[in-house]
Design an enzyme around this catalytic site. Structure first.
Site, short mmCIF file in Angstrom:
data_model
loop_
_atom_site.label_atom_id
_atom_site.label_comp_id
_atom_site.label_asym_id
_atom_site.label_seq_id
_atom_site.Cartn_x
_atom_site.Cartn_y
_atom_site.Cartn_z
CG HIS A 138 8.13 -29.57 0.36
ND1 HIS A 138 8.69 -30.81 0.16
CD2 HIS A 138 8.86 -28.99 1.35
CE1 HIS A 138 9.69 -30.99 1.01
NE2 HIS A 138 9.81 -29.90 1.74
CE LYS A 159 -12.31 1.48 1.11
NZ LYS A 159 -11.73 2.46 2.01
CD GLU A 214 -3.29 0.17 2.12
OE1 GLU A 214 -2.83 0.37 3.26
OE2 GLU A 214 -4.49 -0.03 1.94
#
Ligand code: PA5
Length: 445
Positions: A306, A420, A285
């Site tokens: 793995h 948003k 951010e």
């Protein structure tokens, strides 16, 4: 104290970069210290480990004692910077299996960090017959995910304890004066804690945002803050040889300039997983804007050797690896001798798990460097509140410097508004009617 070991990036950088970057680091450093760079209004965290509000700190401890005495569970409502730091510290210091442990502190459940109905129901089921309190955390007080979750858990509390009883079990961490949550807390009589104006969410773990849940888990806050204060002094040095945050910021920036695009944070402690999530938010951010910035990823070794190990060894050569190593474990586990030796492991009998992990770390490091992945080691002391306080401040300071080296504002997040806006429009929030029509047409609804 944290040591930044850079010998495994040297083969990838032909020219020494430190001398060239020192003047730019000095400028970035002075901006942080004087709060006068881009986003300087949000650099209150720089002096926080020394300048925090002692009266509130005592109230946090008192509230944590009360929660521990009257609650078997604490529900922490928050997202992003109002969530990840507390979870990271609690899991790192008290175990990723904290809730499963036998202990005299409450279970801690994190909600409001997404919109999954099933997840929320699961937590509600876990609270059946359990005395609980709620810490709702939102600086703005209007973030949809925690605000929606808070409605549900507030209702649960009110149904169980009545409005007054519920109010004594709700703790609101929010803006000092503004916002919907502050207004609600004042009118309902919740105890409130402050997210300081000059500290953004992702830099707020050492404020009440992180400290109240962390204290409820039984972590020694004084030790945590004192580790951060030690690192604050170290990071104040205007000397590349003495300042680990300068060293880390310069190294990752030098590699970015050479074409590295992904930074993988690796640790060998499963309990570190949510600290890595916190780190990803902090760096992602802060740096990821104006089409710039290293993409922060994380892996947990040896488990991910793995799975992701193949890609790291032989995939696109666009990454660097930063490995957080800790000092000795708290408990020794020695591999037992087995007379049958059916698994052929007696060559490890008598060896401590730390020794085995160390060989895996060194072997992995050599393989990854050989495979073309520059490797930065952050060597920390053994895991404890003080070490974590140091690490948090170190990462925050290096992140501020990194943003300024990239010439972006490390303290804003304009990009998070886009989703948003669309979500509000699709949900039918008043004021978004026009956008709603455009989006519905695009979605063919
Ligand atoms: O770092 C940030 O600013 C964000 O992650 C916010 O913390 C997050 O969006 C939550 O915001 P708020 O605390 O206002 O609810």
């Amino acid at each position: 104290m944290i040591q930044v070991q850079l010998s495994n990036i040297r083969p990838f950088i032909s020219q020494p970069y430190e001398a060239e970057l020192t003047p730019r680091l000095l400028t970035a450093h002075r901006h942080l210290q004087c709060h006068d760079g881009a986003g300087g209004d949000f650099t209150g965290w720089v002096a926080l480990p020394q300048a925090y509000d002692r009266e509130e700190f005592a109230r946090i401890k008192a509230a944590a004692r009360k929660i521990r005495s009257d609650s078997q569970a604490l529900v922490v409502v928050g997202i992003g910077g109002s969530y990840l730091g507390a979870r990271g510290v609690i899991e790192c210091l008290c175990s990723a299996n904290y809730n499963l442990r036998k202990k005299d502190t409450p279970n801690i459940y994190f909600v409001g960090n997404g919109l999954s109905s099933d997840y929320m129901s699961q937590i509600m089921d876990l609270l059946d017959g359990v005395d609980f309190s709620v810490n709702v955390i939102s600086k703005s007080g209007t973030t949809t995910e925690p605000a929606v979750a808070f409605r549900f858990f507030r209702r649960m509390l009110e149904e169980r304890y009545g409005a007054e009883g519920a109010a004594r079990r709700i703790y609101a961490t929010t803006d000092r004066n503004r916002g919907a949550l502050k207004a609600l807390a004042d009118s309902a009589g919740y105890e409130t804690f402050v997210v300081p104006d000059d500290i953004g969410g992702r830099y707020s773990v050492l404020t009440a945002v992180g400290l109240l849940p962390i204290a409820v888990a039984g972590v020694d806050l004084d030790e945590l803050m004192s580790g951060a204060a030690d690192m604050m002094k170290t990071c104040a040095a205007e000397d590349p040889d003495q300042n680990p945050a300068w060293q880390y910021a310069a190294a990752r920036y030098a590699l970015y300039r050479l074409g590295k695009r992904i930074e993988i944070l690796a640790a060998y402690e499963p309990d570190f997983r949510f600290m890595a999530e916190w780190w990803k938010q902090l760096y992602g951010e802060s740096e990821g804007k104006e089409h710039k910035g290293l993409f922060p990823a994380s892996v947990e070794f040896t488990a991910d050797l793995h799975s992701m190990g193949q890609y790291i060894q032989q995939g696109e050569r666009t990454m660097l690896e930063t490995v957080v190593r800790f000092g000795a474990s708290h408990r020794e586990n020695v591999v037992p001798f087995d007379e049958q030796n059916g698994d052929g492991l007696n060559f490890l009998a008598g060896k401590d798990m730390d020794f085995i992990a160390r060989q895996a770390m060194d072997g992995t490091l050599l393989a990854h460097v050989e495979g073309g992945v520059p490797n930065i080691i952050l060597q920390a002391e053994r895991i404890c509140p003080r070490t974590l306080g140091e690490l948090i401040y170190f990462f925050e300071y290096a992140c501020g410097l990194s943003g300024y080296l990239l010439e972006v504002n490390p303290f804003d997040q304009p990009g998070v508004e886009a989703y948003k806006k669309n979500m509000f429009a699709l949900l039918g929030k008043p004021g978004y009617e026009e956008l709603r029509q455009t989006l519905l047409a695009k979605l063919d609804r």
